[in-house]
Design a protein around this motif. Structure first.
Motif, PDB file in Angstrom:
ATOM      1  N   VAL A  48       0.861  -1.183   0.000  1.00 40.26           N
ATOM      2  CA  VAL A  48       0.000   0.000   0.000  1.00 40.26           C
ATOM      3  C   VAL A  48       0.891   1.224   0.000  1.00 40.26           C
ATOM      4  N   THR A  87       2.498   5.205   4.560  1.00 41.57           N
ATOM      5  CA  THR A  87       1.720   5.560   5.750  1.00 41.57           C
ATOM      6  C   THR A  87       2.656   5.971   6.861  1.00 41.57           C
ATOM      7  N   THR A 138     -12.139  -2.946  12.887  1.00 37.68           N
ATOM      8  CA  THR A 138     -13.019  -2.862  11.721  1.00 37.68           C
ATOM      9  C   THR A 138     -14.432  -3.219  12.167  1.00 37.68           C
ATOM     10  N   GLN A 187     -10.745   1.940  -2.906  1.00 35.61           N
ATOM     11  CA  GLN A 187     -10.653   1.899  -1.446  1.00 35.61           C
ATOM     12  C   GLN A 187     -11.018   0.519  -0.907  1.00 35.61           C
ATOM     13  N   LYS A 220      -4.587  -4.515   1.226  1.00 43.35           N
ATOM     14  CA  LYS A 220      -4.082  -3.207   1.687  1.00 43.35           C
ATOM     15  C   LYS A 220      -4.252  -3.058   3.199  1.00 43.35           C
ATOM     16  N   ARG A 221      -5.332  -3.611   3.720  1.00 43.88           N
ATOM     17  CA  ARG A 221      -5.519  -3.564   5.179  1.00 43.88           C
ATOM     18  C   ARG A 221      -4.403  -4.353   5.874  1.00 43.88           C
ATOM     19  N   LEU A 237      -1.241  -2.189   6.093  1.00 41.51           N
ATOM     20  CA  LEU A 237      -1.373  -1.183   7.146  1.00 41.51           C
ATOM     21  C   LEU A 237      -1.170  -1.796   8.525  1.00 41.51           C
ATOM     22  N   ASN A 275     -12.268   1.811   5.918  1.00 43.26           N
ATOM     23  CA  ASN A 275     -11.418   2.436   6.934  1.00 43.26           C
ATOM     24  C   ASN A 275     -10.917   1.402   7.939  1.00 43.26           C
ATOM     25  N   LEU A 276      -9.795   1.705   8.521  1.00 41.37           N
ATOM     26  CA  LEU A 276      -9.263   0.958   9.659  1.00 41.37           C
ATOM     27  C   LEU A 276      -9.217   1.908  10.844  1.00 41.37           C
ATOM     28  N   VAL A 321      -8.285   3.033   3.950  1.00 37.52           N
ATOM     29  CA  VAL A 321      -7.512   1.927   3.375  1.00 37.52           C
ATOM     30  C   VAL A 321      -7.486   2.087   1.867  1.00 37.52           C
TER      31      VAL A 321
END
Length: 306
Positions: free
Chosen positions: A19, A22, A43, A63, A68-69, A72, A282-283, A306
């Motif tokens: 990703v 961050t 989540t 998104q 991708k989560r 992160l 979102n996370l 995310v």
């Protein structure tokens, strides 16, 4: 593609994907000197969204997505090993992945991501209580609920009301609460499962977590909903009518909060309430800082796209 081959490849894709940068995370949540630092990632209402939304999507282009989560989460755990990853329910239902695999893929990927615990949402019964039971071996994390009585069902003894985690000698009690299934789910799907008043159960469980288990932090995984204008119990009402809860991680209403809501409990002490929308877009991240006496001195929260 054969079922086993697909799941193995999906898992591999999750582990290998990357990703964008961050790096801001490490500075925004930097630990103060000589304090213990606990990070809570969360989540809710992911609803079987394994892949990101397409680039052509009108509201959420590119998104979300498990891969991708994962990246992160991996980066945040590297910054702070004292991290818990939690989910507030409605793991199932919403894409063909659930229709085809019945929840197997969702649980296996959550296990790959290293979830520590989750609670049950109403849609987690969409393949029947037997279907949910059949998928439990695929979850390497705890599924928690304190206010569903599963006596006389296949889930009797399979779902724990709470679990205590220890990170850097900080004891963290996590328990789960679910919304009333009647009216939301066909009774043939949840069979003889009985709903118990969540406020009363929360009072009992948190008393036990604080006094008997000696927990420094108490977290509620709630699938009650963030806020209703009527008398229906929600996360904000739960916070105000109870004590001993430090954080409520919510679900069900798909509420996007940029940062946690701060409200007061029945003793006038602060409670954080957070929810990060739906579909894994979102996370949620909340960081607690504790002094040498294990007392909370500060906290920070944010919703990460995310």
């Amino acid at each position: 593609m054969k079922r086993r081959s697909f799941i193995q490849k999906a898992s591999a894709a999750t582990l290998l994907s990357t990703v964008g940068s961050t790096a801001f995370l490490s500075t925004a949540f930097k630990k103060p000197v000589s304090q213990k630092h606990i990070t809570i990632l969360h989540t809710n209402d992911v609803h079987s969204h394994i892949e990101p939304f397409p680039a052509s999507h009108s509201r959420n282009p590119n998104q979300g997505g498990v891969a991708k989560r994962y990246t992160l989460i991996k980066q945040i755990r590297k910054e702070n090993p004292n991290t818990l990853l939690l989910d507030a329910g409605d793991i199932f239902q919403g894409t063909p992945f659930f229709n085809f695999y019945g929840g197997e893929l969702e649980f296996k990927l959550m296990s790959k991501l290293g979830y520590d615990a989750a609670t049950l949402g109403n849609h987690d019964f969409d393949n029947s209580i037997e279907g949910l039971h059949a998928q439990l071996p695929n979850a390497s994390f705890e599924i928690l609920n304190a206010n569903y009585n599963f006596e006389n069902t296949v889930l009797n003894g399979k779902i724990k009301p709470y679990k205590v985690f220890v990170k850097d000698d900080v004891k963290i009690g996590v328990f789960g609460l679910g919304i009333e299934l009647k009216g939301l789910v066909n009774q043939k799907m949840y069979k003889e499962t009985r709903y118990i008043n969540p406020v009363e159960i929360a009072q009992d469980i948190t008393e036990k977590l604080k006094k008997d288990e000696k927990c420094d932090l108490v977290i509620c995984l709630s699938h009650l909903g963030y806020h209703y204008k009527n008398d229906k119990i929600d996360d904000l009402k739960l916070a105000k009518q109870t004590k001993n809860i430090d954080l409520i991680i919510g679900g069900h209403t798909h509420t996007f909060l940029k940062k946690p809501t701060i409200t007061q409990n029945s003793e006038g002490k602060n409670v954080l309430v957070n929810q990060v929308g739906w579909a894994g877009i979102n996370l949620g991240r909340i960081d607690f800082y504790l002094d040498e006496a294990q007392k909370i001195t500060n906290n920070k929260g944010a919703s990460i796209i995310v």
